[in-house]
Scaffold this motif. Structure first.
Motif, PDB file in Angstrom:
ATOM      1  N   VAL A  31      22.482  93.759 -11.830  1.00 62.21           N
ATOM      2  CA  VAL A  31      23.131  94.886 -12.503  1.00 62.21           C
ATOM      3  C   VAL A  31      24.565  95.135 -12.023  1.00 62.21           C
ATOM      4  O   VAL A  31      25.331  95.828 -12.660  1.00 62.21           O
ATOM      5  CB  VAL A  31      22.287  96.174 -12.284  1.00 62.21           C
ATOM      6  N   VAL A  32      24.940  94.501 -10.916  1.00 65.15           N
ATOM      7  CA  VAL A  32      26.196  94.851 -10.235  1.00 65.15           C
ATOM      8  C   VAL A  32      27.406  94.205 -10.921  1.00 65.15           C
ATOM      9  O   VAL A  32      27.347  93.061 -11.355  1.00 65.15           O
ATOM     10  CB  VAL A  32      26.117  94.361  -8.766  1.00 65.15           C
ATOM     11  N   GLN A  33      28.507  94.945 -11.001  1.00 62.73           N
ATOM     12  CA  GLN A  33      29.782  94.402 -11.506  1.00 62.73           C
ATOM     13  C   GLN A  33      30.893  94.782 -10.524  1.00 62.73           C
ATOM     14  O   GLN A  33      31.582  95.783 -10.712  1.00 62.73           O
ATOM     15  CB  GLN A  33      30.102  94.955 -12.904  1.00 62.73           C
ATOM     16  N   TRP A  43      23.771  91.081 -17.977  1.00 56.73           N
ATOM     17  CA  TRP A  43      24.618  91.066 -19.162  1.00 56.73           C
ATOM     18  C   TRP A  43      24.754  89.629 -19.702  1.00 56.73           C
ATOM     19  O   TRP A  43      24.664  89.415 -20.913  1.00 56.73           O
ATOM     20  CB  TRP A  43      25.994  91.672 -18.836  1.00 56.73           C
ATOM     21  N   HIS A  44      24.944  88.652 -18.815  1.00 51.97           N
ATOM     22  CA  HIS A  44      25.030  87.249 -19.279  1.00 51.97           C
ATOM     23  C   HIS A  44      23.738  86.844 -19.997  1.00 51.97           C
ATOM     24  O   HIS A  44      23.785  86.164 -21.024  1.00 51.97           O
ATOM     25  CB  HIS A  44      25.222  86.296 -18.090  1.00 51.97           C
ATOM     26  N   VAL A  74      25.854  96.553 -26.979  1.00 54.64           N
ATOM     27  CA  VAL A  74      25.772  96.325 -25.535  1.00 54.64           C
ATOM     28  C   VAL A  74      26.215  94.906 -25.155  1.00 54.64           C
ATOM     29  O   VAL A  74      26.843  94.691 -24.124  1.00 54.64           O
ATOM     30  CB  VAL A  74      24.320  96.573 -25.047  1.00 54.64           C
ATOM     31  N   PHE A  75      25.888  93.915 -26.007  1.00 59.90           N
ATOM     32  CA  PHE A  75      26.060  92.517 -25.594  1.00 59.90           C
ATOM     33  C   PHE A  75      27.157  91.755 -26.335  1.00 59.90           C
ATOM     34  O   PHE A  75      27.356  90.567 -26.079  1.00 59.90           O
ATOM     35  CB  PHE A  75      24.722  91.769 -25.703  1.00 59.90           C
ATOM     36  N   ASP A  90      32.698  98.400 -18.193  1.00 60.31           N
ATOM     37  CA  ASP A  90      31.494  99.248 -18.132  1.00 60.31           C
ATOM     38  C   ASP A  90      30.187  98.457 -18.098  1.00 60.31           C
ATOM     39  O   ASP A  90      29.104  99.045 -18.120  1.00 60.31           O
ATOM     40  CB  ASP A  90      31.451 100.194 -19.342  1.00 60.31           C
ATOM     41  N   ARG A  91      30.299  97.127 -18.041  1.00 57.80           N
ATOM     42  CA  ARG A  91      29.067  96.334 -18.082  1.00 57.80           C
ATOM     43  C   ARG A  91      28.169  96.615 -16.884  1.00 57.80           C
ATOM     44  O   ARG A  91      26.954  96.504 -16.977  1.00 57.80           O
ATOM     45  CB  ARG A  91      29.404  94.840 -18.144  1.00 57.80           C
TER      46      ARG A  91
END
Ligand SMILES: [Fe+2]
Length: 386
Positions: A31-33, A43-44, A74-75, A90-91
């Motif tokens: 979840v981390v960006q 996200w990927h 979202v994607f 914001d991802r």
């Protein structure tokens, strides 16, 4: 063009491999960006799935029902044609959809593609399926480099895997490969898959040049650091010198000086810098400054493509001196997929080759990768020319 059966196998193998890359992660890692360039693994996983849903299933599969009406928002990465989306920075704020939900989404879309292509009725969609597969392979590489950034910036420096070999040493002696002046052909020229930015095969005139058969090593780069390379403005572009000073750059990314010795974070954890391994995680600015210091230069992408058959490559993305520009007669694809490459042809440098993170069946000597000159989180390196 690959026939449907093999293409479907290629698709399924690619989908599985993406999940295999994520297998060592803890849920929290997904979840981390930590910086805008790095996307969360979750996200990927969702984005590479959305690509198949948006460009193949939605327009072409009869009675297809979207997995979720929210997922395009979202994607979607950067497709203006498709519509509004979560902004890139914001991802990392997306605690929902959950990782579990995203894996369900993957299965749902994989099954739907399997059904659409299984009976051999939809061969006219093979080109779209093939670009979707290669798109996911690009994201496999980004997954590895993004995971490295996430773990490598965690103060505990966790190990991703004991088995990922980053530092493949080139054992041969350094030598110069001479190339005679003349007119050479550049660009993709077979029926195999390529991106639109490799097309527009054309002739270029090259002056005589010599190119190194070996990448610059860590030991050589340490010599540059020890000689004060990062403190000598004469070696740097103005923009590069500003970047060094504003960001207090003193070494490649992931390097730590511990009691006067160089260590670096690798996917196997913190290790002593291997002097023989090719240097990596450096910006174009650093590659340029090093070349200045040695009295050489970086090759252009045309020199690289012309000479590549005479040296091994594929361990590091190699910075070139070339700006990322369209080839003559460049045509971007029609529709939304025309946004894939063409709109990025400004203010970026071309990288050639491939890296230890690049997926198999995703390398070609005409492949053009591109990044802004300051970026370092890919497995970037360089060779010299003169
Ligand atoms: Fe993408």
């Amino acid at each position: 063009m690959i026939l449907t059966d093999t293409l479907l196998d290629f698709f399924l193998e690619t989908r599985q491999h993406t999940e295999h890359i994520c297998q060592p992660l803890e849920i929290e890692d997904y979840v981390v960006q930590p910086i805008v360039d790095v996307s969360p693994p979750k996200w990927h996983l969702g984005h590479s799935t959305w690509f198949f849903e948006e460009f193949i299933l939605k327009p072409h599969a009869e009675n297809y029902r979207l997995f979720s009406d929210d997922f395009a928002f979202v994607f979607n990465s950067y497709y203006e044609t498709v519509g509004k989306r979560v902004i890139r920075s914001d991802r990392g704020n997306l605690s929902r959809p959950s990782v579990e939900k995203v894996y369900e989404y993957r299965s749902y879309v994989t099954d739907a593609i399997n059904r659409l292509f299984a009976d051999g009725q939809n061969r006219h969609l093979n080109d779209l399926l093939e670009i979707g597969i290669h798109h996911e392979k690009q994201h496999q590489e980004l997954l590895i480099t993004d995971i490295k950034y996430i773990l490598g910036n965690n103060p505990l420096l966790p190990i991703y895997s004991e088995n990922f070999e980053e530092h493949v040493v080139e054992n041969h002696e350094q030598d110069w490969i001479p190339v005679v002046e003349g007119i050479y052909e550049i660009g993709h020229d077979s029926e195999d898959f390529c991106y639109d930015n490799e097309l527009g095969r054309h002739k270029v005139y090259l002056q005589p040049f010599e190119i190194s058969n070996k990448l610059v090593t860590n030991a050589e780069f340490i010599a540059f650091i020890s000689a004060g390379g990062y403190n000598n403005f004469q070696l740097w572009h103005a923009e590069g010198w500003d970047w060094v000073n504003q960001n207090n750059i003193k070494s490649p990314l992931y390097w730590h000086n511990i009691d006067g010795e160089w260590f670096y974070y690798t996917l196997n954890g913190l290790q002593k810098v291997n002097p023989e391994a090719p240097v990596t995680h450096i910006s174009y600015y650093e590659a340029f400054a090093y070349a200045q210091w040695k009295g050489y230069r970086l090759p252009t992408e045309f020199e690289w493509e012309t000479a590549q058959k005479y040296f091994p490559w594929g361990k590091r993305w190699e910075w070139t001196e070339s700006a990322y520009l369209p080839y003559p007669n460049y045509q971007k694809a029609e529709g939304a997929l025309g946004e894939y490459n063409g709109k990025f042809m400004v203010n970026q440098k071309v990288l050639r080759g491939a890296s230890v993170a690049t997926s198999k069946k995703h390398t070609r000597h005409t492949y053009r990768n591109f990044f802004q000159p300051s970026l370092r989180w890919q497995f970037t390196g360089f060779r010299l020319a003169h």
